[in-house]
Motif scaffolding. Sequence first.
Motif, short mmCIF file in Angstrom:
data_model
loop_
_atom_site.label_atom_id
_atom_site.label_comp_id
_atom_site.label_asym_id
_atom_site.label_seq_id
_atom_site.Cartn_x
_atom_site.Cartn_y
_atom_site.Cartn_z
N PHE A 233 25.10 23.50 20.87
CA PHE A 233 25.22 22.48 19.82
C PHE A 233 25.83 21.20 20.41
CE2 PHE A 233 24.33 26.03 17.11
CZ PHE A 233 23.74 25.48 15.99
N PRO B 259 23.97 17.07 12.36
CA PRO B 259 24.45 18.12 13.27
C PRO B 259 25.27 17.56 14.45
CG PRO B 259 22.08 18.34 12.85
CD PRO B 259 22.49 16.99 12.33
N THR B 260 26.12 18.44 15.00
CA THR B 260 26.99 18.01 16.11
C THR B 260 26.18 17.64 17.35
OG1 THR B 260 27.23 20.31 16.72
CG2 THR B 260 29.00 19.35 15.41
N ASP C 57 35.91 11.75 14.25
CA ASP C 57 37.34 11.85 13.91
C ASP C 57 38.11 10.62 14.39
OD1 ASP C 57 36.95 14.28 12.74
OD2 ASP C 57 37.58 15.45 14.48
N ALA D 30 28.13 23.06 10.34
CA ALA D 30 29.11 22.01 10.64
C ALA D 30 30.54 22.55 10.52
CB ALA D 30 28.92 20.83 9.69
N PRO E 281 28.87 14.26 17.80
CA PRO E 281 30.04 15.12 18.05
C PRO E 281 31.19 14.73 17.11
CG PRO E 281 29.17 14.22 20.09
CD PRO E 281 28.47 13.51 18.99
N ARG E 282 31.87 15.73 16.58
CA ARG E 282 32.89 15.45 15.57
C ARG E 282 34.14 14.75 16.12
NH1 ARG E 282 28.68 16.01 13.35
NH2 ARG E 282 28.31 17.37 11.56
N ASP E 283 34.42 14.90 17.43
CA ASP E 283 35.59 14.18 17.95
C ASP E 283 35.37 12.67 17.88
OD1 ASP E 283 33.63 14.44 19.89
OD2 ASP E 283 35.02 14.63 21.56
N THR F 98 18.31 22.90 14.15
CA THR F 98 19.46 23.78 14.02
C THR F 98 19.01 25.24 14.05
OG1 THR F 98 20.69 22.12 12.79
CG2 THR F 98 21.39 24.41 12.48
N ARG G 220 29.74 14.22 8.41
CA ARG G 220 30.42 15.44 8.85
C ARG G 220 29.66 16.70 8.42
NH1 ARG G 220 35.25 16.17 10.78
NH2 ARG G 220 36.03 14.12 10.16
N GLU H 144 25.97 17.60 22.58
CA GLU H 144 25.21 16.38 22.34
C GLU H 144 23.96 16.31 23.23
OE1 GLU H 144 27.58 12.80 22.68
OE2 GLU H 144 26.24 11.80 21.27
#
Length: 542
Positions: free
Chosen positions: A464, A168-169, A178, A245, A173-175, A271, A164, A466
């Motif tokens: 940012f 990097p996203t 999660d 992030a 991707p953070r979803d 980044t 996390r 994917e």
Amino acid sequence: MNKPFAITLDVRSSLANHTGMWRSERPVYTAGLPPCQHACPAGEHVQAWLYAAEDGSYESAWRRLVQDNPFPAVMGRVCYHPCETACNRAELDSAVGINSVERFLGDRAIDAGWRLPDAAPATGRRVLVVGAGPCGLSAAYQLRRLGHEVHVHDAGEEPGGMMRHGIPTFRLPRDVLDIEIARLADLGVTFCMNSKVTDLRETMRAGGFDAALIAIGAQLSRRAYLPAGQASRVLDALSVLGSVADGERPGLGRAVVVYGGGNTAMDAARTARRLGADDAVVVYRRTQAQMPADRQELDEALAEGVRIKWLRTIAAVGEGSLTLEKMTLDEAGLPQPTGEFEELAGDAVVLALGQDVDRSLLDTVPGLRVVDGVIEVDEAMMTGSPGVFAGGDAVPTDRSVTHSIGHGRRAAVAIDSWLRRQDPPAQRQERDPVPYSGLNTWYYSDAPRSVRPRLEAARRTDTFGEVVGGLDEDTALFEARRCLSCGNCFGCDNCLGVCPDNAVIKLDGANHYAIDLDYCKGCGLCAAECPCGAIEMVPEES
Ligand SMILES: Cc1cc2nc3c(=O)[nH]c(=O)nc-3n(C[C@H](O)[C@H](O)[C@H](O)COP(=O)(O)OP(=O)(O)OC[C@H]3O[C@@H](n4cnc5c(N)ncnc54)[C@H](O)[C@@H]3O)c2cc1C
Ligand code: SF4
Ligand code: SF4
């Protein structure tokens, strides 16, 4: 009968003669160790889940995969896939795209809402996991499946560790992260966030824990002494990546210099480009061949316009510019200064020189030994403090999400034994992986590897989002079917067809065939013609 005898047999007429008594060897179906599985640090049974995916049984494939690793959608994005480097198919044309299929299965599970299997009945044992990075999460998952009550304490606001706060996203991707972590909470893992553990034995005592796993990673950025003026901006990569992030967009300037040669350096430079740097330059003191960064990460950075200065160190940092010293390699391959200098524009310098383990917690654990900055563990991942285990970046290892997940799984097995007052499972006798020479590749047709879609390089620096896309179903299926099934029967019927004595019996279910020893005369044709080397000729006992 007016044809030669040898070719006039009616089907199964050879069963008139029991031929088994002639035999000096018998064929045995074996389950060899596929090189992909041998190379996977997470311990995934790659061939087994690819086999399930090959006929479109995606849910079965996903279920086989998550027995070893609860994060297929994450792995399919961030794993450096050593399994593919080891894959036998690379010698035929190109390695199976294992990582792409893994991602396909992970994404399919997210779309379909597949849930992890329920936990075993409660054992009444409680385990403390310190750190919600991949090691801690993997261990928590395996321990919870075994019926233990697991509490994960983490100093941060949200679980995931470097998955996390580091990666990097645009790579993860953070979803996706999660959803895969939320499945663990659904399984009954308890998360205690914003809960930094400062005294391990006291936290264990207060919470009534029977065992603990230290999975605190390596959170401290290494610094280097750089002569720098008052106005120079010298930052560390973890802080920059962590703030991005968290949704911040720190301005680093038009020219950004990243110091280091690992994957973190690549992420920091990529980044910086997305944060508006026209020029992002990685300064590395050795050569490309010595660079620790994954080749694919380097290629992506180069595609995004990142420049690399090989064989350079930073001698001084001024306002808006740096002085670099040129290096040369000595006979031992070590970089040595040349006394030659050059200037490089740079509004900010980002240090990506590696990370160290924070010892403050470790010093509270009696018996635990720290050697060369990392925790000493035995084969069962136990520290010198009974009932306290450790894994991930905090122990001696290659530092990757995949290794950490493997550590978490191994530690969970050992903790389970500890809780049951049993010896840890004996180390499996290491078998040799099935070599390419053990296959009959004549039977496999050419099948070029599928390529994942990628965002055009020109469009990447203002998003940012994917970069690497997933395979569609047809392509993922094709890719799964490229697997040669090294050392493991895949039910092709070759042995059934070639046996001159009709001694191969086709079965239903996972064991595809059996040998009728009344008729097998041990000619070895089945073993010789098995495409995947799954039949071994074993001497008969005299
Ligand atoms: C920028 C970057 C990019 C990377 N990219 C990749 C990649 O693409 N692929 C890959 O395989 N690997 C990658 N890695 C490496 C990988 O992320 C790490 O090897 C891995 O995350 C280590 O897992 P871990 O569980 O040991 O620790 P971490 O992921 O570091 O997690 C440790 C957790 O412990 C918590 N913690 C620490 N101390 C305490 C305490 N005292 N009390 C409570 N909680 C505590 C921290 O808050 C953290 O959440 C990358 C690393 C970085 C830095
Ligand atoms: S986790 Fe990595 S090494 Fe293991 S099978 Fe997946 S891609 Fe390969
Ligand atoms: S061909 Fe299949 S079983 Fe063999 S190494 Fe590659 S992925 Fe594994």
